[in-house]
Design an enzyme around this catalytic site. Structure first.
Site, PDB file in Angstrom:
ATOM      1  N   HIS A 175       3.216  -5.895  -1.018  1.00  0.00           N
ATOM      2  CA  HIS A 175       4.442  -5.350  -1.602  1.00  0.00           C
ATOM      3  C   HIS A 175       4.150  -3.969  -2.172  1.00  0.00           C
ATOM      4  O   HIS A 175       3.194  -3.791  -2.915  1.00  0.00           O
ATOM      5  CB  HIS A 175       4.960  -6.269  -2.713  1.00  0.00           C
ATOM      6  N   ASP A 228       8.380  -7.517   4.733  1.00  0.00           N
ATOM      7  CA  ASP A 228       8.493  -6.057   4.661  1.00  0.00           C
ATOM      8  C   ASP A 228       9.934  -5.577   4.589  1.00  0.00           C
ATOM      9  O   ASP A 228      10.288  -4.514   5.088  1.00  0.00           O
ATOM     10  CB  ASP A 228       7.779  -5.394   5.853  1.00  0.00           C
TER      11      ASP A 228
HETATM   12  P1  IMP Z   1      -0.453 -15.113   8.417  1.00  0.00           P
HETATM   13  O1  IMP Z   1       0.608 -15.338   7.388  1.00  0.00           O
HETATM   14  O2  IMP Z   1      -1.498 -14.124   7.996  1.00  0.00           O
HETATM   15  O3  IMP Z   1      -1.016 -16.401   8.913  1.00  0.00           O
HETATM   16  O4  IMP Z   1       0.253 -14.435   9.674  1.00  0.00           O
HETATM   17  C1  IMP Z   1       1.258 -15.109  10.425  1.00  0.00           C
HETATM   18  C2  IMP Z   1       2.355 -14.147  10.844  1.00  0.00           C
HETATM   19  O5  IMP Z   1       3.077 -13.737   9.680  1.00  0.00           O
HETATM   20  C3  IMP Z   1       1.854 -12.850  11.493  1.00  0.00           C
HETATM   21  O6  IMP Z   1       2.833 -12.438  12.435  1.00  0.00           O
HETATM   22  C4  IMP Z   1       1.825 -11.869  10.334  1.00  0.00           C
HETATM   23  O7  IMP Z   1       1.926 -10.543  10.764  1.00  0.00           O
HETATM   24  C5  IMP Z   1       3.055 -12.311   9.564  1.00  0.00           C
HETATM   25  N1  IMP Z   1       3.011 -11.990   8.138  1.00  0.00           N
HETATM   26  C6  IMP Z   1       2.364 -12.653   7.155  1.00  0.00           C
HETATM   27  N2  IMP Z   1       2.589 -12.069   5.953  1.00  0.00           N
HETATM   28  C7  IMP Z   1       3.407 -11.039   6.165  1.00  0.00           C
HETATM   29  C8  IMP Z   1       4.028 -10.075   5.307  1.00  0.00           C
HETATM   30  O8  IMP Z   1       3.887 -10.072   4.082  1.00  0.00           O
HETATM   31  N3  IMP Z   1       4.807  -9.145   5.921  1.00  0.00           N
HETATM   32  C9  IMP Z   1       5.020  -9.141   7.251  1.00  0.00           C
HETATM   33  N4  IMP Z   1       4.470 -10.031   8.086  1.00  0.00           N
HETATM   34  C10 IMP Z   1       3.672 -10.973   7.561  1.00  0.00           C
HETATM   35 MG    MG Z   2       4.952  -6.215   3.120  1.00  0.00          MG
END
Ligand code: IMP
Ligand code: MG
Length: 327
Positions: free
Chosen positions: A43, A13
């Site tokens: 995104h 982000d």
């Molecule tokens: P996962 O990738 O869904 O397994 O989540 C693992 C960690 O990564 C969590 O803390 C999510 O909130 C974070 N996370 C995964 N993708 C994003 C993203 O695109 N933006 C921000 N945080 C993310």
């Molecule tokens: Mg994002």
């Protein structure tokens, strides 16, 4: 003509979509290729009054002449992909590598049941990567609806001269270098993103690391300098997740040690700083560095001094065209 990679330097982000959309419109790449984890990403791209919320497609789609590719390393949720292709009207120019792993509904159920401790996005990414490692994963080539889109991404990318590669998530969520175990299910650094799309290290010209003027995080795990949601609202830093809608955790500070490591491990050659207009409202819409207020200029100077990498892009608003490009 260049092969450039853009990655996030914080917890995701950072505003990667905004910088990528500028690069796509400005540099006119033949190919925009997406690396990174999968549809856990969200995104946001705002251009000509339209807002695109992309989880699967690269943000570079707004440059209409580019070929759009999803690399072998990226997890694909067929439903999410097909919906975005439809909504964005990119059917004739998008391709998925035939080696990609497909996310199934079982992965999403498993992530919803087991991802609580980490605070995952519950999009099935972790379980799908586990299946890939177990060598039991379903591939996109086994999904009939995806057949028309399958291609050989490394072949296409390596035969193009002007390529923009976009990563997803951020350095501090890397499975290797992030705040383990509170991380995503894969390394998120530029080398992995290059491998995701089939590029070797000597092919890369520039690595752009994106950071936001303050720090946010969604999900659990350590977070230095965290302020209350009320304080974040007061500062104008309150944000909500694109994928999950969760309020993002906010820290006023930049995490210098981690950012230094991000620059080193990504071999950053350029930095992009986003949301300068949120930190300094009088920067809104400014397109020339000289026109920035003094405190904003010295903030950019501090970043360059502490990280030793030039800030080449500065975001001054949500629209793709609200940017300072200092190249
Ligand atoms: P996962 O990738 O869904 O397994 O989540 C693992 C960690 O990564 C969590 O803390 C999510 O909130 C974070 N996370 C995964 N993708 C994003 C993203 O695109 N933006 C921000 N945080 C993310
Ligand atoms: Mg994002």
């Amino acid at each position: 003509m260049a092969i450039n990679i853009l990655v996030g330097g914080q917890f995701g982000d950072e505003g990667k979509g905004k910088i990528i959309s500028h690069l796509a419109l400005h540099d006119k790449p033949d190919v925009v290729a997406r690396g990174g984890v999968g549809p856990n990403a969200g995104h946001t791209v705002i251009y000509k009054g339209r807002t695109y919320k992309l989880r699967q497609l690269p943000s570079g789609i707004i440059y209409e002449k580019s070929r759009i590719l999803i690399g072998a390393g990226v997890l694909v949720n067929p439903e999410v992909f097909l919906k975005e292709v439809e909504e964005c009207g990119v059917k004739g120019r998008v391709g998925i590598d035939f080696r990609c792993t497909a996310i199934t509904s079982a992965h999403i159920v498993e992530d919803s049941e087991t991802g609580g401790k980490i605070g995952t996005t519950k999009t099935g990414c972790g379980p799908a990567n586990i299946d890939r490692v177990r060598r039991t994963a379903k591939l996109v080539s086994e999904v009939p609806e995806l057949k028309p889109y399958l291609t050989d991404v490394p072949k296409e990318v390596n035969s193009s001269k002007n390529v923009l590669v976009e990563g997803s998530q951020g350095f501090m969520l890397s499975l290797l270098y992030g705040t383990y175990p509170y991380v995503t299910s894969k390394d998120t650094s530029a080398s992995s993103v290059a491998a995701d799309v089939g590029l070797g290290p000597t092919k890369i010209d520039d690595v752009i690391v994106v950071l936001k003027a303050y720090t946010t995080r969604v999900g659990n795990g350590p977070f230095v300098g965290e302020v209350s949601h009320e304080r974040a609202v007061e500062l104008g830093y309150a944000e909500y997740g694109t994928v999950t809608g969760r309020p993002r955790r906010v820290s006023e500070s930049l995490h210098w040690d981690e950012l230094k490591l991000a620059c080193e491990i990504n071999s950053a050659t350029m930095l992009a700083v986003t949301k300068l207009d949120v930190k300094f409202p009088s920067c809104k819409g400014v397109k020339k560095f000289e026109k920035l207020p003094k405190e904003a200029k010295s903030f950019i100077g501090e970043i360059e001094k502490k990280l030793g990498v030039p800030v080449k892009f500065i975001g001054t608003g949500a629209d793709a065209e609200e940017i300072i490009d200092r190249r």
